[in-house]
Design an enzyme around this catalytic site. Structure first.
Site, short mmCIF file in Angstrom:
data_model
loop_
_atom_site.label_atom_id
_atom_site.label_comp_id
_atom_site.label_asym_id
_atom_site.label_seq_id
_atom_site.Cartn_x
_atom_site.Cartn_y
_atom_site.Cartn_z
N ASN A 86 -6.96 2.35 9.91
CA ASN A 86 -5.61 2.53 10.45
C ASN A 86 -5.73 2.50 11.96
OD1 ASN A 86 -4.78 2.86 7.86
ND2 ASN A 86 -4.17 5.01 8.06
N TYR A 108 -3.76 2.06 15.84
CA TYR A 108 -2.53 2.05 16.64
C TYR A 108 -2.79 1.84 18.12
CZ TYR A 108 -0.18 3.51 12.45
OH TYR A 108 0.32 3.53 11.18
N GLU A 113 -3.23 0.12 8.16
CA GLU A 113 -2.02 0.46 8.92
C GLU A 113 -2.16 -0.08 10.32
OE1 GLU A 113 -0.95 4.64 9.16
OE2 GLU A 113 -1.28 4.91 7.01
N HIS A 124 -2.28 11.08 0.72
CA HIS A 124 -1.78 10.85 2.08
C HIS A 124 -1.08 12.15 2.51
CE1 HIS A 124 -0.54 7.44 4.99
NE2 HIS A 124 -0.18 8.57 5.56
N GLU A 136 -6.94 9.00 6.36
CA GLU A 136 -7.18 9.62 7.65
C GLU A 136 -7.66 11.07 7.59
OE1 GLU A 136 -3.81 9.07 10.22
OE2 GLU A 136 -3.99 6.90 10.22
N ARG A 145 0.86 -1.19 0.00
CA ARG A 145 0.00 0.00 0.00
C ARG A 145 0.90 1.25 0.00
NH1 ARG A 145 -2.18 3.15 4.66
NH2 ARG A 145 -3.70 4.56 3.73
C1 FCB Z 1 -0.75 7.41 10.73
C2 FCB Z 1 -0.31 7.90 9.37
C3 FCB Z 1 1.00 7.33 8.90
C4 FCB Z 1 1.99 7.22 10.02
C5 FCB Z 1 1.39 6.54 11.23
C6 FCB Z 1 2.36 6.35 12.37
O1 FCB Z 1 -1.61 8.34 11.31
O2 FCB Z 1 -1.30 7.59 8.41
O3 FCB Z 1 1.44 8.11 7.83
O4 FCB Z 1 2.54 8.45 10.31
O5 FCB Z 1 0.29 7.25 11.67
#
Ligand code: FCB
Length: 456
Positions: A296, A298, A357, A126, A171, A82
């Site tokens: 995405n 985290y 992500e 992006h 995002e 991607r």
């Molecule tokens: C996300 C972004 C990516 C990267 C990660 C850690 O928000 O899409 O580009 O910076 O965080």
């Protein structure tokens, strides 16, 4: 941390394993061969905006080393990659004239991927808006919906039949919250009034591009959202109200209108006099049906009521019982399962999802020792999040793939090169690539279709 709910971590047939990057974070040479500047070129060259004064001028030099990077992908057993296209590389002014050499870079990259048997997943945007469009107001100018669709059309037509999976915008929340509300990201504005307008135009641009894709494109198209679930800090009503505001401002602001529900009611409370009403036809455009959605993911957060925190009036409570990554993000894998189940429900249970992500920044050794980079925290993170992802599949969520963030250590936006998210280490002095232990594990996961996780 994640319990073994199934004990059998084999993933479904056809599940797509890959890794993700973004143009400005890896390419370098952003002004080469006739490309125009983007807002990130400007922002990173503005004193004080970037940690250590870092810029993306060279980054991972992927613009010149993409062939070598495809070799890295092959060693990682990747089935998909991607990446995003730099709008101003393809259209230096953001509109009108096409820069053939810029388009050619992506053309060759896509052919190279296909030759290597790696499926290209292409993101249109992006975060690197052409600076020439920023001069016309950027995301504040309503015309941007058409500019974006026109740019999209160039790619849809050029790569027709070769790129089958498309993402419009990466995002929206970060574009708007970082770029227009708090100003930590390009173009660095700080205004709730602007944020409302920019957010609306980001969504309209997405809708316009999807419509154009239906006319001229081929394949599957969707948007990529970051969803960070909000867990309750207490059972006090004011904390629950704060949690709902945080959820509305970060997650529902973009998800709800995409699903045809308009803006969440708490957004009025968050933005007060900056809140805007928009015509129904805009909402119809925004809710143009898509074929898939990217997530995405985290971390989660646990917001409590904080009247002085502008504008959401909520502040996360640090969960000291859990580990945190180098970016200070809590490691809490079960929340990935919860988010996928929640998103599945919120999107009506029919829209295929993909984790576009997921990854972590950790305290890696600065250079390889005996050809190895030991990154035990990232290994743990990867392993536990893949299990959490598998748990969500077990709960009936239709998830088509997983893209690790990131293929390479890269420019972490205004944090510069201080945070390494790669499953492949990059020595920024020599540009040497070394697959980290997490990358080696990932290669094994892909080879065994997840089964190796049973033993871990
Ligand atoms: C996300 C972004 C990516 C990267 C990660 C850690 O928000 O899409 O580009 O910076 O965080």
């Amino acid at each position: 941390m994640t319990s073994k709910s199934t004990g059998n971590y084999r993933f479904p047939e056809g599940f797509l394993w890959g890794a993700a990057t973004a143009a400005y974070q890896i390419e370098g040479s952003s002004m080469a061969d006739g490309a125009g500047a983007s807002i990130w070129d400007r922002f990173s060259h503005t004193p004080g905006m970037m940690l250590n004064g870092d810029t993306g001028d060279v980054a991972c030099d992927h613009y010149n080393r993409w062939r070598e990077d495809i070799e890295v992908m092959k060693r990682l057993n990747l089935q998909a990659y991607r990446f995003s296209v730099s709008w101003s590389r393809v259209m230096p002014d953001g509109r009108g004239a096409i820069n053939a050499k810029g388009l050619d870079f992506y053309d060759k990259l896509i052919d190279g991927l296909l030759e290597a048997g790696i499926e290209p997943l292409c993101t249109l945007y992006h975060w690197d808006l052409p600076a020439a469009l920023d001069d016309r107001g950027g995301w504040l100018n309503p015309d941007i919906a058409d500019w974006f669709a026109d740019y999209g059309q160039v790619l849809f037509e050029k790569f027709k039949g070769r790129v089958k999976t498309w993402g419009t915008i990466n995002e929206p929340w970060v574009i708007v919250d970082g770029g227009y509300l708090h100003g930590a990201l390009a173009p660095g504005h700080k205004s709730a009034f602007e944020a409302m307008i920019a957010g609306h135009n980001v969504l309209r641009a997405h809708g316009a591009a999807v419509k154009r894709f239906r006319e001229v494109g081929e394949g599957q198209i969707g948007i990529v959202l970051n969803i960070e679930p909000k867990y309750p800090a207490s059972d006090k009503p004011e904390d629950e109200a704060a949690r709902k505001r945080a959820e509305a401002q970060m997650n529902r602001w973009f998800l709800d209108p995409l699903m045809g529900r308009g803006y969440p009611e708490q957004l009025k409370d968050v933005y007060g006099e900056a809140y805007r009403e928009f015509p129904q036809e805009d909402f119809d455009l925004i809710a143009t049906p898509t074929d898939w959605m990217g997530l995405n993911w985290y971390t989660r957060s646990v917001p409590e009521n904080a009247p002085d925190a502008w504008p959401v009036r909520a502040r996360p409570v640090k969960q000291i019982q859990h580990a945190h990554t180098e970016t200070g993000w809590e490691v809490y894998p079960p929340a990935l399962t919860d988010t996928l189940v929640w998103l599945h429900e919120q999107t009506g249970g029919k829209l295929p999802l993909m984790v576009t992500e997921n990854g972590s920044a950790g305290y890696d050794p600065p250079h390889a020792i005996d050809g190895r980079i030991h990154d035990p925290m990232r290994v743990e993170y990867l392993k536990n999040h893949l299990k959490a992802l598998h748990d969500a599949i077990g709960k009936g969520v239709d998830i088509r793939g997983y893209m690790a963030w990131s293929l390479l250590d890269n420019l972490e936006w205004s944090l510069g090169y201080s945070k390494r998210f790669g499953i492949t280490h990059v020595n920024f002095q020599t540009q040497e690539r070394t697959i980290k232990d997490s990358g080696l594990l990932y290669a094994e996961v892909i080879k065994t279709h997840g089964a190796v996780l049973d033993r871990l």
